[in-house]
Design an enzyme around this catalytic site. Structure first.
Site, short mmCIF file in Angstrom:
data_model
loop_
_atom_site.label_atom_id
_atom_site.label_comp_id
_atom_site.label_asym_id
_atom_site.label_seq_id
_atom_site.Cartn_x
_atom_site.Cartn_y
_atom_site.Cartn_z
N TYR A 124 0.83 -1.21 0.00
CA TYR A 124 0.00 0.00 0.00
C TYR A 124 0.87 1.26 0.00
O TYR A 124 1.55 1.56 0.98
CB TYR A 124 -0.95 0.01 1.20
CG TYR A 124 -1.89 -1.17 1.23
CD1 TYR A 124 -2.34 -1.77 0.06
CD2 TYR A 124 -2.35 -1.70 2.43
CE1 TYR A 124 -3.19 -2.86 0.08
CE2 TYR A 124 -3.21 -2.79 2.46
CZ TYR A 124 -3.62 -3.36 1.28
OH TYR A 124 -4.47 -4.44 1.30
N HIS B 174 -0.14 -12.06 0.51
CA HIS B 174 -0.98 -11.03 -0.10
C HIS B 174 -1.35 -11.36 -1.55
O HIS B 174 -0.49 -11.49 -2.39
CB HIS B 174 -0.21 -9.69 -0.04
CG HIS B 174 -1.05 -8.49 -0.33
ND1 HIS B 174 -0.60 -7.21 -0.11
CD2 HIS B 174 -2.32 -8.35 -0.80
CE1 HIS B 174 -1.54 -6.36 -0.44
NE2 HIS B 174 -2.59 -7.02 -0.87
P1 NAD Z 1 -13.41 0.36 0.99
O1 NAD Z 1 -14.60 -0.27 0.37
O2 NAD Z 1 -13.25 0.29 2.46
O3 NAD Z 1 -13.38 1.90 0.49
C1 NAD Z 1 -12.38 2.78 0.90
C2 NAD Z 1 -12.74 4.17 0.40
O4 NAD Z 1 -13.92 4.62 1.07
C3 NAD Z 1 -11.67 5.24 0.69
O5 NAD Z 1 -11.63 6.12 -0.42
C4 NAD Z 1 -12.21 5.97 1.91
O6 NAD Z 1 -11.77 7.29 1.96
C5 NAD Z 1 -13.70 5.89 1.67
N1 NAD Z 1 -14.52 5.96 2.89
C6 NAD Z 1 -14.37 5.25 4.05
N2 NAD Z 1 -15.35 5.57 4.92
C7 NAD Z 1 -16.15 6.50 4.31
C8 NAD Z 1 -17.32 7.19 4.70
N3 NAD Z 1 -17.88 7.03 5.89
N4 NAD Z 1 -17.87 8.06 3.80
C9 NAD Z 1 -17.34 8.24 2.57
N5 NAD Z 1 -16.22 7.60 2.15
C10 NAD Z 1 -15.63 6.73 3.01
O7 NAD Z 1 -12.13 -0.27 0.25
P2 NAD Z 1 -10.65 -0.64 0.71
O8 NAD Z 1 -10.01 0.50 1.44
O9 NAD Z 1 -9.97 -1.17 -0.49
O10 NAD Z 1 -10.84 -1.87 1.70
C11 NAD Z 1 -10.67 -1.75 3.09
C12 NAD Z 1 -9.32 -2.28 3.56
O11 NAD Z 1 -9.26 -3.70 3.40
C13 NAD Z 1 -8.10 -1.74 2.80
O12 NAD Z 1 -7.73 -0.46 3.25
C14 NAD Z 1 -7.08 -2.82 3.09
O13 NAD Z 1 -6.53 -2.62 4.38
C15 NAD Z 1 -7.94 -4.09 3.09
N6 NAD Z 1 -7.93 -4.77 1.77
C16 NAD Z 1 -7.08 -5.83 1.60
C17 NAD Z 1 -7.01 -6.46 0.37
C18 NAD Z 1 -6.06 -7.63 0.19
O14 NAD Z 1 -5.44 -8.05 1.13
N7 NAD Z 1 -5.94 -8.19 -0.99
C19 NAD Z 1 -7.78 -6.02 -0.70
C20 NAD Z 1 -8.66 -4.98 -0.49
C21 NAD Z 1 -8.72 -4.35 0.75
#
Ligand code: NAD
Length: 297
Positions: free
Chosen positions: A46, A111
Site C-alpha cells: 500500500y 498477499h
Molecule cells: P473500501 O470499500 O473500504 O473503500 C475505501 C474508500 O472509502 C476510501 O476512499 C475511503 O476514503 C472511503 N470511505 C471510508 N469511509 C467512508 C465514509 N464514511 N464516507 C465516505 N467515504 C468513506 O475499500 P478498501 O479500502 O480497499 O478496503 C478496506 C481495507 O481492506 C483496505 O484499506 C485494506 O486494508 C484491506 N484490503 C485488503 C485487500 C487484500 O489483502 N488483498 C484487498 C482490499 C482491501
C-alpha cells in the site's frame, strides 16, 4: 484474537485513494483506537511502503492497544510485483516490523495469492516460511488474502491457515462469499475477514479511483446508488457498512480510512439500523449487475 466488528483498513494512509495529509491520518488512527477499533490491516504494497510507515508513526505508544496485521509476497503491480519465495518472505517481515516500529505483528498474510504462479509454492514454501516466522515470535498467526474465492478455498483445503481475508465479495453489490468460502472457513475454524464494504470507493460520493478494475457498468450503478441516497437523505456508507457488519460469520469488516470524519461516521454505524424500504430500493438498482466480479487488480 477478539477483534472489533469494524477493522481499520490502512491502505488509504498510503495514498491509494488520493493523498491525505500525514497529521490527518494520524488523527484518524488515534480516533479509531480511542473509540474501540482494535484491528488494523496494512501491507508493504500500500503506497509502496508508505502506509506501513505512516501507520507505524501513528501507533507510537499505542501498539499494545491493538491487533496489528500486515502482509507479504506482494510489492508492486501485476505481474512483476510478486515474490512468494521463502527468502523474500523472511526478509519482508523484518522490513515491515521496522516500518511499523514494533517487534511483532498479530497476523501475517500472504498477499493476493491468486497471483502466485504456482499454488504448490504457496503450500510447500511460502506458508512453511510464514510458520517459521510465527515460531520466531515475529507473527502470532498466519493467513492468506486475495480476490479469487476459489483460489483461497483451494489453499485453505490444502494447508493449515488461521485466517482468510477477501474483498469485494460481500457487500451491497455482491454476496458470493457465502457460496464459496464461508462454508470451508466454518468447517475448518478459519477466521474470515471481509474487506471493502464500499466496493473500493464505488459506493462513495467521491467515486472510485482511476485504477479501480471493476467493469464500467458496476461503476455506473454505484454512481446511481450514490445519487439515490443523496436525493433521499440516506447515509450510504452507513447502510453499506452495517450490511457487512451483520454477516453472521465474518469476524471483522475492514473499511479503508485516512480521514477523521470517515472514522467518526463509520463508528456511528454500530448503532445504525437499516431501513428495509431504502435497502429494497438500493437492491433493485443493483440487481442487474449483482455479483459481477473482475480479475484481481
Ligand atoms: P473500501 O470499500 O473500504 O473503500 C475505501 C474508500 O472509502 C476510501 O476512499 C475511503 O476514503 C472511503 N470511505 C471510508 N469511509 C467512508 C465514509 N464514511 N464516507 C465516505 N467515504 C468513506 O475499500 P478498501 O479500502 O480497499 O478496503 C478496506 C481495507 O481492506 C483496505 O484499506 C485494506 O486494508 C484491506 N484490503 C485488503 C485487500 C487484500 O489483502 N488483498 C484487498 C482490499 C482491501
Amino acid at each position: 484474537m477478539n477483534v472489533s466488528v469494524i477493522g481499520y483498513g490502512a491502505s488509504p494512509l498510503g495514498g491509494v485513494f488520493g493523498e491525505t495529509p500525514v497529521a490527518e491520518g494520524i488523527r484518524a488512527v488515534h480516533c479509531a483506537i480511542d473509540n474501540g477499533i482494535n484491528y488494523f490491516d496494512v501491507s508493504p504494497y500500500y503506497g509502496l511502503t508508505v502506509a506501513e510507515e505512516r501507520l507505524g508513526q501513528a501507533l507510537e505508544g499505542k501498539r499494545d492497544k491493538i491487533f496489528l496485521t500486515t502482509k507479504c509476497g506482494r510489492y508492486g503491480k501485476v505481474p512483476e510485483g510478486f515474490d512468494f519465495s521463502a527468502e523474500r518472505i523472511t526478509a519482508s517481515i523484518d522490513e515491515s516490523l521496522k516500518r511499523l516500529r514494533t517487534d511483532h505483528v498479530d497476523l501475517l498474510q500472504a498477499h493476493d495469492v491468486e497471483f502466485c504462479q504456482d499454488p504448490d509454492q504457496l503450500v510447500n514454501e511460502t506458508l512453511p516460511a510464514m510458520r517459521k516466522i510465527q515460531e520466531s515470535g515475529k507473527a502470532r498467526h498466519i493467513g492468506i488474502t486475495g480476490l479469487t474465492l476459489k483460489a483461497l478455498r483451494d489453499i485453505a483445503t490444502r494447508a493449515e491457515i488461521d485466517t482468510i481475508l477477501t474483498y469485494c465479495h460481500y457487500n451491497l453489490m455482491i454476496d458470493d462469499l457465502d457460496d464459496v468460502l464461508t462454508p470451508v472457513c466454518r468447517d475448518k475454524g478459519i477466521g474470515l475477514i471481509n474487506a471493502s464494504p464500499l466496493h473500493m470507493a464505488i459506493l462513495t460520493a467521491k467515486g472510485p479511483p482511476d485504477w479501480h478494475p471493476a467493469p464500467q457498468e458496476i461503476k455506473d450503478t454505484g454512481a446511481a446508488v450514490v445519487k439515490l441516497c443523496a436525493e433521499s437523505g440516506v447515509d450510504l456508507a452507513g447502510i453499506a457498512l452495517r450490511y457487512c457488519i451483520d454477516h453472521p460469520y465474518v469476524s471483522t469488516t475492514l473499511v479503508g480510512m485516512s480521514k477523521l470524519r470517515h472514522v467518526e461516521a463509520n463508528l456511528r454505524v454500530v448503532d445504525y439500523q437499516i431501513d428495509p424500504e431504502v435497502l429494497g430500493r438500493i437492491q433493485k438498482l443493483i440487481a442487474p449487475v449483482k455479483n459481477i466480479t473482475w480479475i484481481g487488480n
